[in-house]
Design an enzyme around this catalytic site. Structure first.
Site, PDB file in Angstrom:
ATOM      1  N   ASP A 158      -9.613  -4.614  -5.960  1.00 43.32           N
ATOM      2  CA  ASP A 158      -9.059  -3.880  -4.815  1.00 43.32           C
ATOM      3  C   ASP A 158      -9.640  -2.464  -4.845  1.00 43.32           C
ATOM      4  O   ASP A 158      -9.375  -1.693  -5.758  1.00 43.32           O
ATOM      5  CB  ASP A 158      -7.531  -3.843  -4.935  1.00 43.32           C
ATOM      6  CG  ASP A 158      -6.873  -3.127  -3.758  1.00 43.32           C
ATOM      7  OD1 ASP A 158      -7.595  -2.471  -2.974  1.00 43.32           O
ATOM      8  OD2 ASP A 158      -5.644  -3.217  -3.627  1.00 43.32           O
ATOM      9  N   SER A 170       0.838  -1.194   0.000  1.00 43.09           N
ATOM     10  CA  SER A 170       0.000   0.000   0.000  1.00 43.09           C
ATOM     11  C   SER A 170       0.879   1.254   0.000  1.00 43.09           C
ATOM     12  O   SER A 170       1.768   1.370  -0.834  1.00 43.09           O
ATOM     13  CB  SER A 170      -0.916  -0.081   1.225  1.00 43.09           C
ATOM     14  OG  SER A 170      -1.990   0.797   1.118  1.00 43.09           O
ATOM     15  N   HIS A 185      -7.576  -5.610  -0.436  1.00 46.57           N
ATOM     16  CA  HIS A 185      -6.373  -4.788  -0.460  1.00 46.57           C
ATOM     17  C   HIS A 185      -5.209  -5.460   0.265  1.00 46.57           C
ATOM     18  O   HIS A 185      -4.105  -4.949   0.258  1.00 46.57           O
ATOM     19  CB  HIS A 185      -6.696  -3.436   0.181  1.00 46.57           C
ATOM     20  CG  HIS A 185      -5.582  -2.442   0.071  1.00 46.57           C
ATOM     21  ND1 HIS A 185      -4.995  -2.108  -1.144  1.00 46.57           N
ATOM     22  CD2 HIS A 185      -4.933  -1.708   1.010  1.00 46.57           C
ATOM     23  CE1 HIS A 185      -4.044  -1.209  -0.928  1.00 46.57           C
ATOM     24  NE2 HIS A 185      -3.990  -0.959   0.370  1.00 46.57           N
TER      25      HIS A 185
END
Lengths: 269, 394
Positions: free
Chosen positions: A217, A95, A245
């Site tokens: 996602d 991320s 995610h």
């Protein structure tokens, strides 16, 4: 204070192994990697840490000025790399930490051998032709959501943030602290994470990069992963069947398998 | 058993064996079951009513995240979902559901993740509670907390601004005289203290050095401190003798509608052949200390009546000559009266510290303030003002 304490660094695997540095994303801590990192600890020197303000990091290391930009977090990564004198680093960032890794790489490319970006996004907000997936007001709405959720336990979490070797229940507490972050830091980190535009930096990345892209996602849609692959010179993208995610939690085996060939392949240039 | 009690027992039994379908459908909270990746496979009537959709529009078609606000989705994906996978449960997550008509419903969510015997995620069960009122209250609390924090910040900055008007940011540069000074507020510095100092020119060649302490703290004391500082400046224009300035100050304070008093040490300095000639007057203030060579620091003047209490006080004057290499230290009672638990900093520590820092005015001020603060674990209970002058070697 040394970086090991500041960022709650944990090291496993053979000391002479190639260093593999895992960085967790927004909202989590190094526990995020518990099903993935051990799969590399036979042949890599596996290094985990907590971003400042998260998990078992030292809250006093948070500096509102330094950490007002992602570069501050990238400097933290470089601090760890320098203190542990890591070279040929395989950096695995989830991320926002994928972007933190990119910034660190751009600053000191000679330290890095490979980058693995799990669910990366250089820009969350839609802008002209670019589709990031969110409007600016969505981000403000999310900050609101953070406030409501941090309301109940801001005081309760304090003990987990302070490291205390005299307390045997600490390990358990750190797991319990998973997904917890100091509310003030979390809010500022959320702003930095979701309002930063790292797109201009991507083209400057020179280390071989693998993008792991989940199906469906919400945070980092396929179009964004594709953008990252197209912008970082010579990078490749692997689509995962995993949804959501956090493939390292929902599909750890698939995640490990998707990384294995790349990280164990020959050295990058 | 009477027929009445039999009837009641039967009634209660019927309640206990409530129709499980009704129990689920009409529960006073929303219930959902989803696949591990979030697709809703079942939800109860309460939830459908809240959302405003029929089962056919929801089941198999929507995921739980589809019913959240965009911001809530981010929170769900970055916090809720990972935490659920990690702990198999989450509790009291605050989210907003978006109803079919676009209105939001603030809810609290508890969820559990059920696994099969091999540990693979099987189903997520979610209970949703209407939290409209609670959320409104929380928001009010948050706003109140923010308001409190910002007014505290304003108070801090007011205190800082006010304090800066009582203390010159840096002492003036005077030829052939080193001046160093420092001020540290008590505690966290929110409250304005009563200590002050000033260094200013008087007449053609003279300089006035003054240090003082108005009793009390806070805005009221600060008002008096400002009055004292400016009165001293004004009186120094017309009067040469420190004792006359202190008398004038005493009268001004008596006439002012305050019962606050102060201590002051005031010195008029004039350059002479190889150093400075100084006349010192004190009103209730600790004696300035003369540091000369390797000798023990020597008190000069000191004492005298407090200023602002007596009708006709008389202030003694002491004259001294400051020679090259000499240092003169002026300080407020926050120094010797610094406390650690029941321990006083005291004169003995003060003298010992001076003997370690007799290099220059700046060294003396810096060393003393650091030592007093260390002694009080960086949390002084009274404010501290320290001023030193030194005659440099030619």
């Amino acid at each position: 204070m040394d970086a090991r304490t500041k960022f709650n660094v944990t090291v496993t695997g053979p000391a002479e192994g190639q260093p593999m540095l895992f960085a967790h994303g927004f909202g989590c801590d190094q526990n995020m990697w518990r099903h993935v990192a051990p799969a590399f600890a036979d042949d890599f020197r596996v290094i985990l840490f907590d971003l400042v303000g998260a998990g078992g990091s030292d809250l006093s290391a948070y500096d509102p000025v330094r950490h007002a930009t992602l570069q501050g977090y990238a400097d933290d990564v470089l601090e760890i790399i320098r203190e542990l004198d890591l070279r040929d680093v395989v950096f695995v960032g989830h991320s926002v930490s994928a972007m933190i890794g990119a910034l660190a790489e751009v600053a000191e490319p000679e330290r890095f051998d490979k980058l693995v970006m799990v669910g990366p996004s250089p820009r969350y907000i839609d802008e002209a032709a670019y589709v990031g997936g969110f409007a600016e007001e969505d981000i403000l709405d999310m900050l609101d959501s953070l406030e409501s959720n941090y309301l109940g336990w801001s005081a309760a979490m304090a003990p987990a943030i302070m490291s205390n070797p005299d307390r045997p229940e600490l390990g358990e507490e750190l797991t319990e602290s998973f997904c917890r972050m100091d509310p003030t830091v979390a809010r500022q980190f959320a702003r930095v994470t979701f309002l930063t535009d790292t797109r201009p930096e991507l083209a400057r990345v020179t280390t071989p990069t693998l993008v792991l892209q989940c199906s469906n996602d919400l945070i980092a849609p396929v179009a964004v992963g594709t953008y990252v692959r197209d912008t970082i010179p010579g990078s490749t993208m692997t689509m995962l069947e995993a949804t959501g995610h956090c493939p390292q939690l929902s599909a750890p085996h698939e995640t490990v398998a998707a990384m294995a060939g790349f990280v164990r392949g020959g050295p990058g240039e | 058993m009477t027929s009445e009690s039999l009837a009641r027992e039967a009634f209660l039994e019927a309640l206990v064996y409530d129709d499980p379908v009704q129990l689920y459908e009409r529960a006073p909270c929303g219930f959902l079951s989803t696949t591990p990746d979030g697709v809703i496979v079942k939800c109860n009537g309460t939830f459908r009513t809240w959302i405003g959709l029929e089962a056919g529009d929801i089941v198999g078609k929507l995921s739980f995240v589809d019913l959240l606000t965009p911001g809530g989705r981010i929170y769900h994906e970055t916090h809720y979902a990972p935490s659920l996978k990690m702990h198999d449960s989450v509790r009291e997550i605050a989210l907003d559901l978006v109803r079919s008509d676009g209105r939001r419903l603030p809810v609290l969510v508890n969820a559990t993740l059920d696994r099969d015997i091999d540990g693979r995620p099987r189903v997520i069960r979610i209970a949703v509670f209407d939290a409209t009122e609670r959320r409104r209250y929380e928001r009010e609390l948050l706003r109140a907390k923010e308001a409190a924090e910002s007014s505290e910040e304003r108070a801090h900055s007011l205190a800082r601004t006010l304090q800066q008007t009582l203390i010159p940011p840096t002492p003036p540069t005077i030829p052939l005289l080193d001046v160093a000074a420092a001020y540290r507020p008590a505690g966290d510095g929110v409250e304005v203290g009563g200590d002050f100092y000033d260094v200013f020119p008087a007449g053609h060649e003279d300089w006035v050095v003054v240090i003082g302490d108005v009793c009390g703290k806070g805005v009221d004391a600060a008002v008096v401190t400002a009055l004292v500082r400016h009165t001293v400046r004004a009186l120094a224009v017309g009067h040469d003798e420190p004792s006359r300035i202190l008398e004038g100050l005493n009268e001004v304070l008596l006439q002012h509608e305050t019962d606050r008093f102060c201590t002051v040490a005031l010195m008029r300095l004039r350059r002479d052949s190889d150093g400075w000639y100084a006349v010192l007057g004190t009103g209730g203030h600790p004696s300035p200390l003369l540091v000369r060579g390797d000798a023990a620091p020597e008190p000069c003047g000191g004492g005298g009546p407090l200023i602002g209490i007596f009708d006709h006080p008389s202030f003694a004057e002491t004259t001294l000559r400051l020679l090259p290499g000499d240092l003169l230290l002026l300080y407020t009672d926050g120094v010797p009266e610094g406390r650690r638990d029941s321990d006083l900093y005291g004169d003995e520590r003060l003298l010992a510290t001076i003997s370690r820092h007799r290099g220059s005015a700046a060294d003396l001020v810096g060393g003393l303030v650091a030592d007093v603060l260390d002694f009080q674990r960086q949390d002084p209970r009274d404010d501290i003002a320290v001023l030193a002058i030194g005659v440099p070697h030619a």
